[in-house]
Write a protein that holds these residues in place. Structure first.
Motif, mmCIF file in Angstrom:
data_model
loop_
_atom_site.group_PDB
_atom_site.id
_atom_site.type_symbol
_atom_site.label_atom_id
_atom_site.label_comp_id
_atom_site.label_asym_id
_atom_site.label_seq_id
_atom_site.Cartn_x
_atom_site.Cartn_y
_atom_site.Cartn_z
ATOM 1 N N ASN A 29 -15.920 14.014 -13.710
ATOM 2 C CA ASN A 29 -14.916 14.079 -12.648
ATOM 3 C C ASN A 29 -13.693 13.217 -12.942
ATOM 4 O OD1 ASN A 29 -16.208 15.852 -10.610
ATOM 5 N ND2 ASN A 29 -17.790 14.262 -10.655
ATOM 6 N N ARG A 30 -13.259 13.255 -14.179
ATOM 7 C CA ARG A 30 -12.069 12.501 -14.561
ATOM 8 C C ARG A 30 -10.822 13.136 -13.969
ATOM 9 N NH1 ARG A 30 -14.688 12.662 -20.489
ATOM 10 N NH2 ARG A 30 -15.586 10.560 -20.589
ATOM 11 N N ARG A 31 -9.766 12.338 -13.859
ATOM 12 C CA ARG A 31 -8.521 12.806 -13.272
ATOM 13 C C ARG A 31 -7.348 12.503 -14.196
ATOM 14 N NH1 ARG A 31 -8.290 9.431 -8.144
ATOM 15 N NH2 ARG A 31 -9.883 8.175 -9.182
ATOM 16 N N VAL A 32 -6.350 13.390 -14.194
ATOM 17 C CA VAL A 32 -5.105 13.180 -14.926
ATOM 18 C C VAL A 32 -3.988 13.050 -13.900
ATOM 19 C CG1 VAL A 32 -3.464 14.140 -16.570
ATOM 20 C CG2 VAL A 32 -5.920 14.483 -16.921
ATOM 21 N N THR A 33 -3.267 11.940 -13.959
ATOM 22 C CA THR A 33 -2.241 11.641 -12.954
ATOM 23 C C THR A 33 -0.883 11.458 -13.627
ATOM 24 O OG1 THR A 33 -3.879 10.536 -11.551
ATOM 25 C CG2 THR A 33 -1.560 10.046 -11.118
ATOM 26 N N GLY A 34 0.076 12.260 -13.234
ATOM 27 C CA GLY A 34 1.425 12.128 -13.763
ATOM 28 C C GLY A 34 2.187 11.002 -13.083
ATOM 29 N N VAL A 35 2.987 10.294 -13.863
ATOM 30 C CA VAL A 35 3.785 9.178 -13.341
ATOM 31 C C VAL A 35 5.234 9.386 -13.772
ATOM 32 C CG1 VAL A 35 4.143 6.690 -13.295
ATOM 33 C CG2 VAL A 35 1.809 7.610 -13.454
ATOM 34 N N ASP A 36 6.051 9.905 -12.867
ATOM 35 C CA ASP A 36 7.487 10.094 -13.135
ATOM 36 C C ASP A 36 8.256 9.267 -12.105
ATOM 37 O OD1 ASP A 36 10.026 10.876 -13.760
ATOM 38 O OD2 ASP A 36 9.620 13.031 -13.718
ATOM 39 N N TRP A 37 8.325 7.972 -12.372
ATOM 40 C CA TRP A 37 8.979 7.061 -11.428
ATOM 41 C C TRP A 37 10.445 7.439 -11.240
ATOM 42 C CZ3 TRP A 37 12.775 3.353 -13.018
ATOM 43 C CH2 TRP A 37 13.259 2.569 -11.966
ATOM 44 N N GLY A 38 11.132 7.790 -12.324
ATOM 45 C CA GLY A 38 12.557 8.089 -12.231
ATOM 46 C C GLY A 38 12.853 9.233 -11.278
ATOM 47 N N ALA A 39 12.092 10.318 -11.380
ATOM 48 C CA ALA A 39 12.301 11.455 -10.487
ATOM 49 C C ALA A 39 11.934 11.101 -9.052
ATOM 50 C CB ALA A 39 11.477 12.656 -10.961
ATOM 51 N N TRP A 40 10.874 10.320 -8.889
ATOM 52 C CA TRP A 40 10.437 9.905 -7.552
ATOM 53 C C TRP A 40 11.513 9.071 -6.877
ATOM 54 C CZ3 TRP A 40 9.359 4.949 -5.589
ATOM 55 C CH2 TRP A 40 8.709 4.920 -4.356
ATOM 56 N N VAL A 41 12.181 8.201 -7.634
ATOM 57 C CA VAL A 41 13.240 7.360 -7.069
ATOM 58 C C VAL A 41 14.347 8.216 -6.474
ATOM 59 C CG1 VAL A 41 15.091 5.735 -7.635
ATOM 60 C CG2 VAL A 41 12.809 5.373 -8.545
ATOM 61 N N GLY A 42 14.706 9.288 -7.181
ATOM 62 C CA GLY A 42 15.780 10.136 -6.694
ATOM 63 C C GLY A 42 15.505 10.724 -5.327
ATOM 64 N N ARG A 43 14.240 10.888 -4.987
ATOM 65 C CA ARG A 43 13.868 11.475 -3.698
ATOM 66 C C ARG A 43 13.411 10.446 -2.684
ATOM 67 N NH1 ARG A 43 11.260 14.648 -7.568
ATOM 68 N NH2 ARG A 43 9.283 13.643 -7.083
ATOM 69 N N ASN A 44 13.240 9.195 -3.132
ATOM 70 C CA ASN A 44 12.630 8.181 -2.264
ATOM 71 C C ASN A 44 13.335 6.830 -2.434
ATOM 72 O OD1 ASN A 44 9.873 9.578 -1.282
ATOM 73 N ND2 ASN A 44 10.195 10.076 -3.439
ATOM 74 N N GLN A 45 14.636 6.809 -2.162
ATOM 75 C CA GLN A 45 15.430 5.606 -2.391
ATOM 76 C C GLN A 45 14.931 4.416 -1.569
ATOM 77 O OE1 GLN A 45 17.927 5.059 -4.544
ATOM 78 N NE2 GLN A 45 17.984 7.115 -5.381
ATOM 79 N N GLU A 46 14.663 4.637 -0.296
ATOM 80 C CA GLU A 46 14.222 3.526 0.553
ATOM 81 C C GLU A 46 12.857 3.008 0.121
ATOM 82 O OE1 GLU A 46 15.894 1.819 2.725
ATOM 83 O OE2 GLU A 46 17.655 3.063 2.371
ATOM 84 N N ALA A 47 11.943 3.926 -0.176
ATOM 85 C CA ALA A 47 10.612 3.508 -0.626
ATOM 86 C C ALA A 47 10.704 2.742 -1.936
ATOM 87 C CB ALA A 47 9.703 4.727 -0.774
ATOM 88 N N ASN A 48 11.612 3.150 -2.816
ATOM 89 C CA ASN A 48 11.772 2.438 -4.081
ATOM 90 C C ASN A 48 12.327 1.036 -3.870
ATOM 91 O OD1 ASN A 48 11.789 2.457 -7.116
ATOM 92 N ND2 ASN A 48 13.946 2.087 -6.749
ATOM 93 N N ARG A 49 13.246 0.900 -2.912
ATOM 94 C CA ARG A 49 13.762 -0.446 -2.623
ATOM 95 C C ARG A 49 12.634 -1.363 -2.143
ATOM 96 N NH1 ARG A 49 18.893 2.015 -1.999
ATOM 97 N NH2 ARG A 49 18.411 3.108 -0.066
ATOM 98 N N ALA A 50 11.693 -0.791 -1.402
ATOM 99 C CA ALA A 50 10.547 -1.582 -0.952
ATOM 100 C C ALA A 50 9.670 -1.982 -2.142
ATOM 101 C CB ALA A 50 9.730 -0.799 0.070
ATOM 102 N N LEU A 51 9.456 -1.046 -3.078
ATOM 103 C CA LEU A 51 8.679 -1.380 -4.273
ATOM 104 C C LEU A 51 9.382 -2.454 -5.097
ATOM 105 C CD1 LEU A 51 7.283 1.941 -5.813
ATOM 106 C CD2 LEU A 51 6.153 0.325 -4.300
ATOM 107 N N LEU A 52 10.700 -2.309 -5.247
ATOM 108 C CA LEU A 52 11.466 -3.291 -6.007
ATOM 109 C C LEU A 52 11.346 -4.671 -5.357
ATOM 110 C CD1 LEU A 52 13.445 -4.139 -8.189
ATOM 111 C CD2 LEU A 52 15.303 -3.273 -6.753
ATOM 112 N N ALA A 53 11.428 -4.724 -4.036
ATOM 113 C CA ALA A 53 11.293 -6.001 -3.335
ATOM 114 C C ALA A 53 9.927 -6.626 -3.606
ATOM 115 C CB ALA A 53 11.501 -5.803 -1.835
ATOM 116 N N GLN A 54 8.890 -5.805 -3.660
ATOM 117 C CA GLN A 54 7.547 -6.320 -3.943
ATOM 118 C C GLN A 54 7.481 -6.923 -5.344
ATOM 119 O OE1 GLN A 54 4.818 -3.058 -3.332
ATOM 120 N NE2 GLN A 54 5.545 -2.688 -1.254
ATOM 121 N N VAL A 55 8.062 -6.213 -6.315
ATOM 122 C CA VAL A 55 8.027 -6.694 -7.689
ATOM 123 C C VAL A 55 8.838 -7.982 -7.835
ATOM 124 C CG1 VAL A 55 8.729 -6.178 -10.064
ATOM 125 C CG2 VAL A 55 7.580 -4.430 -8.688
ATOM 126 N N VAL A 56 10.035 -8.003 -7.261
ATOM 127 C CA VAL A 56 10.881 -9.206 -7.352
ATOM 128 C C VAL A 56 10.188 -10.389 -6.674
ATOM 129 C CG1 VAL A 56 13.063 -10.222 -6.587
ATOM 130 C CG2 VAL A 56 13.039 -7.932 -7.575
#
Length: 337
Positions: free
Chosen positions: A267-294
Motif C-alpha cells: 500500500n505504498r503511495r506516490v505523492t507529487g510536490v509542486d510547491w511553485g505551482a501551489w504558491v500561484g494558487r495559494n498566496q495567503e497559505a504560502n505566506r503562512a508557511l513562510l512565516a512558520q519557516v522564518v
C-alpha cells in the motif's frame, strides 16, 4: 543611473548568458527599489535559461527568483517599509541583477541570525521541503526518511526540516563533504551512493530503518524524498515500508519510470510536490508557511547552509557548476566581478 544584470537573450546553453548594463526604471506608485546584496541560484534557473522548464518566459529575460537587499528608494503609496530595511524578495524572475524593483507584498523581513547569502538561498528549498513534509506528506516525529541528493540545497533543506520535525533522516550523497553537511543538519546516518548501486542504496536505507524497534516491522522507511529521479529514484520506491510515501520533488537525473507493482505492494503511495505551482494558487497559505519557516529559523530550529558564492558576472559558471553537481549545498551570486 544604470544597474548590472545577467540576460538570457534566447534559450540555450548557460554559457550564452551575457552581462548587460540596464537603465534603472523610475518607480511607480506602490513600488520599492532594492540594492541587491545576494541572489540565490537554483537548479531550476538553469532549466529556465535552456528552455527546458515547463514555463518559458519571453526573451530576453533576467533569470533568478530570490534576492536579498537593502531598500534604497520607496515609491508613493508605500507603507510599512523604510529606506535601509534589509529584506528578502521572491521575484519569480529578474533576480540575477544588482537592483530590483518590487511590490512591498513581495518583501519578507530577515532574521538577524541569517547572513545575506543564507537568506537569499533558503526560500525555494526550505518552502519546498516544508510544504512537502507538513502539507503533502503529513510527516510525524519518529518517521524514517531517506533523502536522495542530500548534499544539494534541496536535499539539505529536507534533512534540516525532517530533523526539526523529529523525523529520523538517512542521507544519500555522493561526496564526504556532502554527507558531512547532511549529518551537520541532523541526518542520523549517511549513505555513499558512489560506492553502492541503486539497489545498494535501497538496502542500506531499509537496514538502517530496521534498527529502530518501533519501526522494525514496517519493512522499510516511511518516506523517500527524491529530488534526483533517474535509476536511483526507480529503485528507492522499494525502500518504502508499509504505507510508505515516495515524494516526487524533481528529476535532476531524469524522470524515473516508477514500477506500479511496487506502489501496489504494501500500500505504498506516490505523492507529487509542486510547491511553485501551489504558491500561484495559494498566496495567503504560502505566506503562512513562510512565516512558520522564518519563525523556526529565528528560533534556531532550522539552520540554512551558508552558500558558496560567485560574483554576479560569473552567473553562467555558477549555474554550470550547480548542474555538474560540483557544489555541496547552495549557491549565491554577490555584487562584484
Amino acid at each position: 543611473m544604470t544597474y548590472t544584470a545577467i540576460e538570457c537573450a534566447e534559450f540555450g546553453p548557460v554559457e550564452d548568458l551575457r552581462v548587460v548594463d540596464r537603465e534603472s526604471p523610475d518607480l511607480a506608485a506602490g513600488q520599492v527599489r532594492l540594492a541587491v546584496s545576494a541572489s540565490g541560484v537554483n537548479f531550476v534557473d538553469g532549466l529556465f535559461v535552456q528552455g527546458r522548464y515547463q514555463i518559458k518566459p519571453p526573451t530576453p529575460f533576467v533569470p533568478g527568483g530570490e534576492v536579498v537587499g537593502r531598500v534604497v528608494e520607496i515609491g508613493d503609496e508605500v507603507e510599512g517599509v523604510a529606506v535601509g530595511d534589509r529584506v528578502f524578495a521572491n521575484l519569480g524572475l529578474g533576480g540575477f541583477a544588482s537592483e530590483a524593483v518590487v511590490s512591498p507584498r513581495q518583501l519578507v523581513a530577515i532574521p538577524d541570525s541569517l547572513s545575506d547569502g543564507q537568506a537569499a538561498t533558503f526560500m525555494q528549498s526550505y518552502l519546498t521541503g516544508w510544504y512537502a513534509l507538513t502539507v503533502r506528506a503529513g510527516a510525524q516525529a519518529g518517521d524514517t526518511m531517506l533523502v536522495l541528493g542530500a548534499g544539494s540545497g534541496v536535499g539539505l533543506a529536507a534533512v534540516d526540516i525532517g530533523a526539526a520535525l523529529g523525523v529520523r533522516v538517512i542521507a544519500a550523497a555522493s561526496t564526504l563533504e556532502k554527507r558531512a553537511l547532511a549529518e551537520s543538519r541532523g541526518a542520523l546516518a549517511s549513505i555513499d551512493n558512489t560506492t553502492l548501486n541503486a539497489a545498494g542504496v535501497k538496502d542500506a536505507a531499509k537496514a538502517f530503518a530496521a534498527t529502530f524497534d518501533d519501526r522494525a516491522d514496517r519493512g522499510g522507511v516511511d518516506l523517500v524524498y527524491d529530488p534526483v529521479g533517474g535509476e536511483v529514484g526507480e529503485v528507492a520506491v522499494r525502500a518504502l515500508g508499509e504505507d510508505g510515501q515516495y515524494l516526487v520533488i524533481g528529476f535532476v537525473a531524469g524522470i524515473p519510470q516508477l514500477p506500479a507493482n511496487q506502489v501496489l505492494l504494501r500500500n505504498r503511495r506516490v505523492t507529487g510536490v509542486d510547491w511553485g505551482a501551489w504558491v500561484g494558487r495559494n498566496q495567503e497559505a504560502n505566506r503562512a508557511l513562510l512565516a512558520q519557516v522564518v519563525e523556526r529559523i529565528g528560533a534556531g530550529d532550522l539552520d540554512p547552509v551558508e552558500p558558496v558564492t560567485y560574483p554576479l558576472t560569473e552567473a553562467a559558471q555558477a549555474l554550470q557548476d550547480l548542474a555538474d553537481r560540483k557544489i555541496a549545498g547552495k549557491v549565491a551570486l554577490v555584487p562584484g566581478g
